[in-house]
Design a protein around this motif. Structure first.
Motif, PDB file in Angstrom:
ATOM      1  N   ALA A  13       0.834  -1.188   0.000  1.00  0.00           N
ATOM      2  CA  ALA A  13       0.000   0.000   0.000  1.00  0.00           C
ATOM      3  C   ALA A  13       0.872   1.242   0.000  1.00  0.00           C
ATOM      4  O   ALA A  13       2.079   1.169  -0.031  1.00  0.00           O
ATOM      5  N   ALA A  14       0.225   2.399   0.059  1.00  0.00           N
ATOM      6  CA  ALA A  14       0.993   3.637  -0.060  1.00  0.00           C
ATOM      7  C   ALA A  14       1.908   3.855   1.120  1.00  0.00           C
ATOM      8  O   ALA A  14       2.958   4.459   0.989  1.00  0.00           O
ATOM      9  N   VAL A  15       1.505   3.391   2.275  1.00  0.00           N
ATOM     10  CA  VAL A  15       2.335   3.638   3.447  1.00  0.00           C
ATOM     11  C   VAL A  15       2.839   2.367   4.093  1.00  0.00           C
ATOM     12  O   VAL A  15       3.742   2.401   4.909  1.00  0.00           O
ATOM     13  N   ALA A  16       2.271   1.237   3.744  1.00  0.00           N
ATOM     14  CA  ALA A  16       2.708  -0.029   4.330  1.00  0.00           C
ATOM     15  C   ALA A  16       2.529  -1.119   3.315  1.00  0.00           C
ATOM     16  O   ALA A  16       2.111  -0.881   2.206  1.00  0.00           O
ATOM     17  N   ALA A  17       2.837  -2.350   3.706  1.00  0.00           N
ATOM     18  CA  ALA A  17       2.721  -3.464   2.774  1.00  0.00           C
ATOM     19  C   ALA A  17       2.290  -4.696   3.537  1.00  0.00           C
ATOM     20  O   ALA A  17       2.484  -4.814   4.740  1.00  0.00           O
ATOM     21  N   THR A  18       1.711  -5.649   2.820  1.00  0.00           N
ATOM     22  CA  THR A  18       1.339  -6.916   3.417  1.00  0.00           C
ATOM     23  C   THR A  18       2.083  -8.020   2.725  1.00  0.00           C
ATOM     24  O   THR A  18       2.515  -7.869   1.600  1.00  0.00           O
ATOM     25  N   GLY A  19       2.235  -9.171   3.354  1.00  0.00           N
ATOM     26  CA  GLY A  19       3.009 -10.220   2.726  1.00  0.00           C
ATOM     27  C   GLY A  19       2.628 -11.594   3.215  1.00  0.00           C
ATOM     28  O   GLY A  19       1.990 -11.744   4.246  1.00  0.00           O
ATOM     29  N   CYS A  20       3.039 -12.618   2.410  1.00  0.00           N
ATOM     30  CA  CYS A  20       2.849 -13.996   2.809  1.00  0.00           C
ATOM     31  C   CYS A  20       3.831 -14.841   2.039  1.00  0.00           C
ATOM     32  O   CYS A  20       4.317 -14.451   1.003  1.00  0.00           O
ATOM     33  N   SER A  21       4.141 -15.989   2.544  1.00  0.00           N
ATOM     34  CA  SER A  21       4.963 -16.946   1.803  1.00  0.00           C
ATOM     35  C   SER A  21       4.886 -18.275   2.491  1.00  0.00           C
ATOM     36  O   SER A  21       4.480 -18.384   3.646  1.00  0.00           O
ATOM     37  N   GLY A  22       5.288 -19.326   1.767  1.00  0.00           N
ATOM     38  CA  GLY A  22       5.259 -20.662   2.342  1.00  0.00           C
ATOM     39  C   GLY A  22       6.334 -20.847   3.374  1.00  0.00           C
ATOM     40  O   GLY A  22       7.273 -20.083   3.474  1.00  0.00           O
ATOM     41  N   THR A  23       6.214 -21.896   4.125  1.00  0.00           N
ATOM     42  CA  THR A  23       7.200 -22.165   5.167  1.00  0.00           C
ATOM     43  C   THR A  23       8.285 -23.104   4.699  1.00  0.00           C
ATOM     44  O   THR A  23       9.232 -23.356   5.422  1.00  0.00           O
ATOM     45  N   GLU A 128      20.792 -11.102  13.476  1.00  0.00           N
ATOM     46  CA  GLU A 128      20.574 -12.183  14.427  1.00  0.00           C
ATOM     47  C   GLU A 128      19.649 -11.752  15.556  1.00  0.00           C
ATOM     48  O   GLU A 128      19.044 -12.598  16.213  1.00  0.00           O
ATOM     49  N   GLN A 129      19.516 -10.442  15.763  1.00  0.00           N
ATOM     50  CA  GLN A 129      18.587  -9.946  16.778  1.00  0.00           C
ATOM     51  C   GLN A 129      17.263  -9.501  16.173  1.00  0.00           C
ATOM     52  O   GLN A 129      16.183  -9.806  16.707  1.00  0.00           O
ATOM     53  N   ASP A 130      17.308  -8.764  15.026  1.00  0.00           N
ATOM     54  CA  ASP A 130      16.070  -8.184  14.509  1.00  0.00           C
ATOM     55  C   ASP A 130      15.489  -8.917  13.294  1.00  0.00           C
ATOM     56  O   ASP A 130      14.376  -8.609  12.868  1.00  0.00           O
ATOM     57  N   ARG A 131      16.259  -9.847  12.680  1.00  0.00           N
ATOM     58  CA  ARG A 131      15.793 -10.654  11.552  1.00  0.00           C
ATOM     59  C   ARG A 131      15.311  -9.793  10.385  1.00  0.00           C
ATOM     60  O   ARG A 131      14.445 -10.200   9.595  1.00  0.00           O
ATOM     61  N   SER A 132      15.880  -8.615  10.205  1.00  0.00           N
ATOM     62  CA  SER A 132      15.365  -7.654   9.238  1.00  0.00           C
ATOM     63  C   SER A 132      16.118  -7.681   7.914  1.00  0.00           C
ATOM     64  O   SER A 132      17.359  -7.730   7.891  1.00  0.00           O
ATOM     65  N   LEU A 133      15.351  -7.634   6.825  1.00  0.00           N
ATOM     66  CA  LEU A 133      15.868  -7.446   5.477  1.00  0.00           C
ATOM     67  C   LEU A 133      15.294  -6.142   4.927  1.00  0.00           C
ATOM     68  O   LEU A 133      14.122  -5.812   5.176  1.00  0.00           O
ATOM     69  N   PHE A 134      16.106  -5.417   4.163  1.00  0.00           N
ATOM     70  CA  PHE A 134      15.688  -4.149   3.582  1.00  0.00           C
ATOM     71  C   PHE A 134      15.702  -4.282   2.059  1.00  0.00           C
ATOM     72  O   PHE A 134      16.610  -4.897   1.486  1.00  0.00           O
ATOM     73  N   PHE A 135      14.703  -3.693   1.410  1.00  0.00           N
ATOM     74  CA  PHE A 135      14.564  -3.790  -0.040  1.00  0.00           C
ATOM     75  C   PHE A 135      14.317  -2.402  -0.630  1.00  0.00           C
ATOM     76  O   PHE A 135      13.662  -1.560  -0.015  1.00  0.00           O
ATOM     77  N   TYR A 136      14.815  -2.212  -1.858  1.00  0.00           N
ATOM     78  CA  TYR A 136      14.535  -1.003  -2.630  1.00  0.00           C
ATOM     79  C   TYR A 136      13.651  -1.425  -3.799  1.00  0.00           C
ATOM     80  O   TYR A 136      13.999  -2.357  -4.527  1.00  0.00           O
ATOM     81  N   LEU A 137      12.532  -0.740  -3.983  1.00  0.00           N
ATOM     82  CA  LEU A 137      11.596  -1.162  -5.015  1.00  0.00           C
ATOM     83  C   LEU A 137      10.851   0.025  -5.602  1.00  0.00           C
ATOM     84  O   LEU A 137      10.787   1.106  -5.015  1.00  0.00           O
ATOM     85  N   GLY A 152      12.078 -17.652  10.038  1.00  0.00           N
ATOM     86  CA  GLY A 152      12.504 -18.933   9.499  1.00  0.00           C
ATOM     87  C   GLY A 152      12.837 -18.776   8.028  1.00  0.00           C
ATOM     88  O   GLY A 152      13.761 -18.062   7.660  1.00  0.00           O
ATOM     89  N   SER A 153      12.066 -19.435   7.161  1.00  0.00           N
ATOM     90  CA  SER A 153      12.253 -19.314   5.725  1.00  0.00           C
ATOM     91  C   SER A 153      11.111 -18.554   5.067  1.00  0.00           C
ATOM     92  O   SER A 153      10.874 -18.677   3.871  1.00  0.00           O
ATOM     93  N   SER A 154      10.391 -17.750   5.848  1.00  0.00           N
ATOM     94  CA  SER A 154       9.228 -17.027   5.352  1.00  0.00           C
ATOM     95  C   SER A 154       9.409 -15.534   5.536  1.00  0.00           C
ATOM     96  O   SER A 154       9.712 -15.058   6.639  1.00  0.00           O
ATOM     97  N   LEU A 155       9.224 -14.787   4.459  1.00  0.00           N
ATOM     98  CA  LEU A 155       9.350 -13.333   4.508  1.00  0.00           C
ATOM     99  C   LEU A 155       8.068 -12.731   5.064  1.00  0.00           C
ATOM    100  O   LEU A 155       6.965 -13.008   4.584  1.00  0.00           O
TER     101      LEU A 155
END
Length: 377
Positions: A13-23, A128-137, A152-155
């Motif tokens: 969305a304009a200010v946030a995003a939603t997501g899902c993925s398999g495990t 290892e503490q925040d599990r965060s990935l950053f993306f440019y799009l 785990g293996s789910s974004l």
């Protein structure tokens, strides 16, 4: 088998995003050693040396994974695996050092036209503490930086870190990387509107420096602005050397591509200057190339050298860096062996991972493209 890799749709969305993925991570077929992969640089481009290391030519070890769709961003997790983005599909992949390939998720609502789409990725220095990935799009309205946690293996659900970066069909920048200072550096292009690169209030044509929360990083030239340097046409490569100096590779227009040593608050001249202008208002590049020899994208540092990927040039450049921060002696390898080269990164084991970009609409893909090739520097 690739048809079973159903993408998880993430609605941004304009200010946030939603997501899902398999495990689970479904494997993708790959070719370890395709027949068309030469194991050495072409003899005409091998400088004399010992066949490896600081004075010898690099050596292609083989294809790590293939059959990708325009891989763009690559960064490494603490366990040694890499997170890889695909510009056009929006897929986010996990690639291991032995060639294992799985899906972490996908970013939806991207606009993969021209040079835009899902571009850079950066792993949090505190992963290892925040599990965060950053993306440019690129979305339908802007370029932006988002953050998502890896469960785990789910974004997980992406959230916006910085938005409002001008977007265009071309010149979207897109490389992001955490510096030695722990802040996030973000490259932006001028979107085909050169004047934006000189406008201090525009985020286009700049290198930005922000905190992980998207605020202007402490010590920026203007404490209220994320702008770290300006006057850039389209930077797509960032790397730090052993002394912590920041280097950037930049697309020229019709004459000169550039390698710049980035200074805080520096103005790099575009569109007033292309290449070396000898103008006191602007910082001159350290090395320039004719655009047909480079069109540089990714940049990495390893073994005392910068390594720069060439798109139109279809070659990997090695540039020596002196202890005093002078770049010199650019040498080309693998010219036209693998087509367009987009990204080069230094893996935890010191090898280089180089991605091809032959399915971006401007290359001539082989049946194995796009690929990640492992190179021993």
């Amino acid at each position: 088998m690739r048809s079973r890799l159903a993408l998880c749709s993430l609605t941004l969305a304009a200010v946030a995003a939603t997501g899902c993925s398999g495990t689970t991570q479904e494997p993708i077929p790959r070719v370890t050693q395709p027949a068309d992969l030469p194991s050495q640089p072409t003899p005409t481009e091998q400088p004399e040396g010992d066949g490896g290391g600081r004075n010898g030519p690099p050596r292609a070890e083989g294809t790590l994974v293939d059959l990708l769709e325009v891989p763009w961003g690559v960064d490494f997790l603490p366990d040694g695996a890499a997170v890889v983005t695909e510009r056009m599909t929006g897929r986010v992949l996990r690639v291991t050092a032995d060639g294992g390939l799985g899906r972490l998720g996908a970013i939806g609502a991207i606009v993969p036209q021209g040079e835009a789409g899902l571009l850079g990725v950066a792993v949090s220095p505190d992963f290892e503490q925040d599990r965060s990935l950053f993306f440019y799009l690129t979305t339908g309205t802007d370029n932006r930086v988002v953050r998502a946690e890896l469960d785990g293996s789910s974004l997980g659900t992406p959230t916006v870190v910085l938005d409002g970066i001008p977007a265009g069909f071309i010149h979207d920048g897109g490389r992001i990387a955490f510096g030695p200072d722990g802040h996030l550096y973000v490259t932006t292009g001028e979107t085909g509107d050169p004047a934006l690169a000189q406008e201090p209030d525009s985020l286009a044509g700049k290198i930005l420096r922000i905190t992980p929360d998207g605020e202007p990083a402490p010590g920026n030239p203007d404490p209220d602005s994320p702008v770290y340097s300006l006057g850039h046409r389209n930077v797509q490569g960032l790397a730090w050397d052993d002394e912590g100096r920041l280097w950037a590779s930049e697309f020229g227009d019709s004459t000169w591509d550039e390698l710049n040593l980035v200074e805080k608050g520096g103005n790099y001249g575009w569109p007033e200057v292309e290449g070396k202008g000898d103008d006191d208002r602007f910082v001159d590049p350290q090395v320039v190339w004719p655009v047909e020899d480079a069109s540089p994208s990714g940049l990495a540092y390893a073994d005392g050298h910068l390594w720069m990927a060439g798109l139109r040039g279809q070659r990997l450049w090695r540039i020596a860096v002196s202890p005093r921060g002078r770049a010199s002696d650019p040498t080309a390898f693998f010219t036209e062996d693998y087509g367009r080269l987009r990204t080069v990164v230094t893996a935890p084991d010191g090898l280089l991972w180089v991605t091809t970009s032959n399915r971006d609409g401007r290359g001539e893909p082989t049946p194995a493209d796009d690929r990640i090739i492992v190179v021993r520097p």
